[in-house]
Each structure stands twice: as structure tokens, then as C-alpha cells.
Design a protein around this motif. Structure first.
Motif, PDB file in Angstrom:
ATOM      1  N   GLN A 137       0.834  -1.200   0.000  1.00 46.88           N
ATOM      2  CA  GLN A 137       0.000   0.000   0.000  1.00 46.88           C
ATOM      3  C   GLN A 137       0.866   1.246   0.000  1.00 46.88           C
ATOM      4  N   SER A 138       0.680   2.100  -1.003  1.00 50.25           N
ATOM      5  CA  SER A 138       1.465   3.330  -1.064  1.00 50.25           C
ATOM      6  C   SER A 138       0.969   4.322  -0.017  1.00 50.25           C
ATOM      7  N   ALA A 139       1.784   5.341   0.234  1.00 50.62           N
ATOM      8  CA  ALA A 139       1.396   6.388   1.189  1.00 50.62           C
ATOM      9  C   ALA A 139       0.107   7.072   0.758  1.00 50.62           C
ATOM     10  N   TRP A 140      -0.130   7.135  -0.556  1.00 52.54           N
ATOM     11  CA  TRP A 140      -1.298   7.841  -1.071  1.00 52.54           C
ATOM     12  C   TRP A 140      -2.574   7.023  -0.995  1.00 52.54           C
ATOM     13  N   LYS A 141      -2.454   5.757  -0.613  1.00 51.94           N
ATOM     14  CA  LYS A 141      -3.620   4.884  -0.476  1.00 51.94           C
ATOM     15  C   LYS A 141      -4.018   4.672   0.986  1.00 51.94           C
ATOM     16  N   LYS A 142      -3.279   5.260   1.902  1.00 51.01           N
ATOM     17  CA  LYS A 142      -3.578   5.103   3.321  1.00 51.01           C
ATOM     18  C   LYS A 142      -4.793   5.950   3.692  1.00 51.01           C
ATOM     19  N   LYS A 143      -5.803   5.316   4.246  1.00 47.75           N
ATOM     20  CA  LYS A 143      -6.979   6.047   4.713  1.00 47.75           C
ATOM     21  C   LYS A 143      -6.702   6.552   6.131  1.00 47.75           C
ATOM     22  N   PHE A 144      -6.465   7.855   6.237  1.00 46.19           N
ATOM     23  CA  PHE A 144      -6.127   8.392   7.554  1.00 46.19           C
ATOM     24  C   PHE A 144      -6.894   9.665   7.892  1.00 46.19           C
ATOM     25  N   PHE A 145      -7.855  10.046   7.054  1.00 44.79           N
ATOM     26  CA  PHE A 145      -8.627  11.245   7.358  1.00 44.79           C
ATOM     27  C   PHE A 145     -10.051  11.090   6.825  1.00 44.79           C
ATOM     28  N   THR A 146     -10.919  11.951   7.304  1.00 46.00           N
ATOM     29  CA  THR A 146     -12.314  11.962   6.869  1.00 46.00           C
ATOM     30  C   THR A 146     -12.565  13.198   6.024  1.00 46.00           C
ATOM     31  N   LEU A 147     -13.239  13.016   4.900  1.00 46.59           N
ATOM     32  CA  LEU A 147     -13.587  14.134   4.033  1.00 46.59           C
ATOM     33  C   LEU A 147     -14.929  13.836   3.370  1.00 46.59           C
ATOM     34  N   LEU A 148     -15.801  14.804   3.414  1.00 43.80           N
ATOM     35  CA  LEU A 148     -17.144  14.680   2.840  1.00 43.80           C
ATOM     36  C   LEU A 148     -17.858  13.440   3.361  1.00 43.80           C
ATOM     37  N   GLY A 149     -17.677  13.209   4.649  1.00 48.93           N
ATOM     38  CA  GLY A 149     -18.454  12.195   5.345  1.00 48.93           C
ATOM     39  C   GLY A 149     -17.911  10.789   5.344  1.00 48.93           C
ATOM     40  N   GLU A 150     -16.762  10.558   4.695  1.00 52.18           N
ATOM     41  CA  GLU A 150     -16.223   9.202   4.654  1.00 52.18           C
ATOM     42  C   GLU A 150     -14.712   9.207   4.858  1.00 52.18           C
ATOM     43  N   GLU A 151     -14.193   8.055   5.270  1.00 53.53           N
ATOM     44  CA  GLU A 151     -12.759   7.908   5.440  1.00 53.53           C
ATOM     45  C   GLU A 151     -12.102   7.909   4.058  1.00 53.53           C
ATOM     46  N   ARG A 152     -11.036   8.695   3.905  1.00 51.95           N
ATOM     47  CA  ARG A 152     -10.442   8.878   2.590  1.00 51.95           C
ATOM     48  C   ARG A 152      -8.925   8.705   2.633  1.00 51.95           C
ATOM     49  N   HIS A 153      -8.357   8.625   1.412  1.00 52.88           N
ATOM     50  CA  HIS A 153      -6.916   8.675   1.236  1.00 52.88           C
ATOM     51  C   HIS A 153      -6.602   9.770   0.221  1.00 52.88           C
ATOM     52  N   LEU A 154      -5.328  10.134   0.111  1.00 47.04           N
ATOM     53  CA  LEU A 154      -4.946  11.236  -0.768  1.00 47.04           C
ATOM     54  C   LEU A 154      -5.257  10.948  -2.229  1.00 47.04           C
ATOM     55  N   ASP A 155      -5.073   9.710  -2.658  1.00 48.09           N
ATOM     56  CA  ASP A 155      -5.380   9.376  -4.047  1.00 48.09           C
ATOM     57  C   ASP A 155      -6.855   9.603  -4.379  1.00 48.09           C
ATOM     58  N   TRP A 156      -7.717   9.452  -3.383  1.00 50.39           N
ATOM     59  CA  TRP A 156      -9.138   9.698  -3.629  1.00 50.39           C
ATOM     60  C   TRP A 156      -9.346  11.140  -4.049  1.00 50.39           C
ATOM     61  N   ILE A 157      -8.681  12.067  -3.384  1.00 53.18           N
ATOM     62  CA  ILE A 157      -8.836  13.480  -3.732  1.00 53.18           C
ATOM     63  C   ILE A 157      -8.339  13.748  -5.144  1.00 53.18           C
ATOM     64  N   GLU A 158      -7.144  13.261  -5.454  1.00 54.56           N
ATOM     65  CA  GLU A 158      -6.546  13.581  -6.745  1.00 54.56           C
ATOM     66  C   GLU A 158      -7.145  12.783  -7.892  1.00 54.56           C
ATOM     67  N   HIS A 159      -7.218  11.468  -7.740  1.00 51.72           N
ATOM     68  CA  HIS A 159      -7.559  10.609  -8.871  1.00 51.72           C
ATOM     69  C   HIS A 159      -9.042  10.269  -8.994  1.00 51.72           C
ATOM     70  N   GLU A 160      -9.801  10.453  -7.915  1.00 52.00           N
ATOM     71  CA  GLU A 160     -11.232  10.175  -7.982  1.00 52.00           C
ATOM     72  C   GLU A 160     -12.084  11.434  -7.971  1.00 52.00           C
ATOM     73  N   GLN A 161     -11.472  12.563  -7.644  1.00 53.05           N
ATOM     74  CA  GLN A 161     -12.216  13.814  -7.609  1.00 53.05           C
ATOM     75  C   GLN A 161     -11.627  14.851  -8.570  1.00 53.05           C
ATOM     76  N   LEU A 162     -10.467  15.383  -8.249  1.00 52.66           N
ATOM     77  CA  LEU A 162      -9.917  16.493  -9.034  1.00 52.66           C
ATOM     78  C   LEU A 162      -9.715  16.143 -10.503  1.00 52.66           C
ATOM     79  N   ARG A 163      -9.061  15.046 -10.788  1.00 52.93           N
ATOM     80  CA  ARG A 163      -8.744  14.733 -12.186  1.00 52.93           C
ATOM     81  C   ARG A 163      -9.980  14.408 -13.021  1.00 52.93           C
TER      82      ARG A 163
END
Length: 269
Positions: free
Chosen positions: A121-147
Motif C-alpha cells: 500500500q502506497s502512502a497515497w492509499k492510506k486512509k487516515f482522514f475523513t472528508l465529505l463524510g467518509e474515510e479517505r486517502h490522498l489518491d481519492w482526492i486527486e484521482h477520484e475527484q480532481l482529475r
């Protein structure tokens, strides 16, 4: 009946203002996050790269936690009601703020963000914070939302992966009002950094970002229909030589991708 009417009128005067307050309570200026950035991020003399004072961020961990709490408290319904620039600014700031927090979980005992990952598991796949009501990882922000949602390739010059090879972490928060100027400024600083993008002989040598995310620069946004359009657009930043600039605009140069420097973008390095 009169009592019922009075009750309905009372609800109309209290519930609606509360709903409005819920929508306006969030600080879209990100004043608290910007204060931390102003305090702990410094541009290098050339103005193309920056360094973060993670020791300073660690000393202000409580203030950072408050920022993260503010971001985590935003519900999906509120986010959905924001404008496109507001949503993008929120996601970029969240990515950068939570990246700082991720570094602090092991700082100063690490030299690269990649050390925070593992073989599975890369550092960007670690679920360590909550955003928009669910536990997330950094890749979620970049690759599932922004891009996929916003078709804005310049976000790659905005989100910061805590590495020297990455486009600079700004010393200010992203805001909806300044988003366009900030994205373009970040892109220009990045393209003008000859350690990461340059011309050498008959070759243009560019950051590996343009290899990893080539498709993002070929969807037509801002006139980028092929990745070579990027160096044609910023030819004057990639080279000082008129002949090389002309070759960049004519797209006749061979392309090479530079190794990415994953070293921590710490002020001590």
C-alpha cells in the motif's frame, strides 16, 4: 388555527436563517490554513520551488489539527452546493493540508513521503482522514475527484506531494476568487524551473509528471490537445534561446522525461 399559523411563521424565520448560516459558516478564504502556510513555507530565491518547515508545522500541530477538523466537518450536501472553483479550491487545500499531516506522523524520521507506504500500500492509499463524510486517502482526492471531475490539468501544479520533484507548495491557500490566477502562476513557476523542465540540444527534458498524467494534458482544456502543446505554450519559460523556443512551438524536439526527486521538501534540505 392561528396558533398553527404562528408556529409555521416562527419556523420560517428560524429554520431558513439557520440553513443559510450553515452554508455561509465555512471560511472559503481558508484564513487559518493560509496563516500556517505563510508562517512555514518559503520560496527559494529563484521563485520556482518552495520548502516547507515541517518542524514549524509540528510546533503548530494544534492549529493544523483545527484546519483539518474544519475541512473534515464539511458535509457532502454543502460541498455539492458550492461553485466549481469553490469545490476545486477545497479539494486542493485538503490535499495539501492532509499531506502535511501525513508527513508529521513520522517526522523527522523520514527522508521521503514514500517511506510512509509499504510494499502492498502506497502512502497515497492510506486512509487516515475523513472528508465529505467518509474515510479517505490522498489518491481519492486527486484521482477520484480532481482529475476526473474538473478536467483541469494545471491541478498537477497545485497539489503538492511533499517532494522536491513536485511543483511548489504555495505559501497561500487556494481560493475560488484567485483559483485561475493561482493555477496559471503555479504552472508558470513549474515550467520555468530548469531543474525540472528544460531544453538540451535537440531534446526537451520534462518532469515525469507529463508522462504519468499525459492524458490529462490531451483532453483539450486550455487548448492542450497533446502534451507537446504544453511546452509550446510555455516555450519562453523552458528556454532563453529563440531557436529553441521556435522548435518547442513547432513541436520538433524529441522528448525525454527526467527522474523524479522524491526527497522531502523540507527547509533543511
Amino acid at each position: 388555527m392561528t396558533t398553527r399559523r404562528h408556529f409555521i411563521a416562527l419556523m420560517a424565520t428560524t429554520v431558513v436563517p439557520l440553513a443559510v448560516q450553515a452554508q455561509t459558516a465555512f471560511d472559503h478564504r481558508y484564513a487559518a490554513w493560509e496563516a500556517l502556510l505563510k508562517k512555514h513555507v518559503r520560496w527559494l530565491p529563484d521563485g520556482k520551488q518552495s520548502r516547507a518547515n515541517y518542524k514549524g508545522f509540528a510546533a503548530d500541530r494544534a492549529a493544523l489539527k483545527a484546519v483539518l477538523g474544519m475541512l473534515s466537518a464539511v458535509p457532502q450536501a454543502s460541498f455539492d452546493g458550492w461553485s466549481r472553483p469553490q469545490q476545486m479550491a477545497f479539494l486542493i487545500n485538503a490535499y495539501n493540508a492532509f499531506t502535511v499531516e501525513l508527513i508529521l506522523t513520522q517526522y523527522p524520521n523520514l527522508k521521503s513521503i514514500k517511506e510512509l507506504g509499504s510494499f502492498v500500500q502506497s502512502a497515497w492509499k492510506k486512509k487516515f482522514f475523513t472528508l465529505l463524510g467518509e474515510e479517505r486517502h490522498l489518491d481519492w482526492i486527486e484521482h477520484e475527484q480532481l482529475r476526473p471531475r474538473y478536467n483541469e490539468p494545471r491541478i498537477h501544479a497545485a497539489v503538492n506531494c511533499a517532494s522536491i520533484g513536485c511543483p511548489a507548495l504555495r505559501d497561500e491557500a487556494f481560493t475560488a476568487e484567485k483559483l485561475e490566477a493561482q493555477l496559471e502562476d503555479g504552472m508558470r513557476r513549474f515550467m520555468g524551473d530548469r531543474t525540472r523542465n528544460r531544453v538540451r540540444g535537440d531534446k526537451v527534458e520534462v518532469s515525469s509528471i507529463f508522462k504519468w498524467f499525459k492524458e490529462d494534458f490531451e483532453k483539450g482544456h486550455g487548448g492542450f490537445k497533446q502534451v507537446e502543446d504544453v511546452w509550446a505554450r510555455y516555450a519562453e519559460l523552458l528556454s532563453d534561446q529563440p531557436a529553441e523556443q521556435a522548435a518547442l512551438k513547432a513541436k520538433t524536439l524529441r522528448v525525454g522525461y527526467l527522474d523524479y526527486d522524491w526527497s522531502l521538501n523540507d527547509t533543511g534540505r
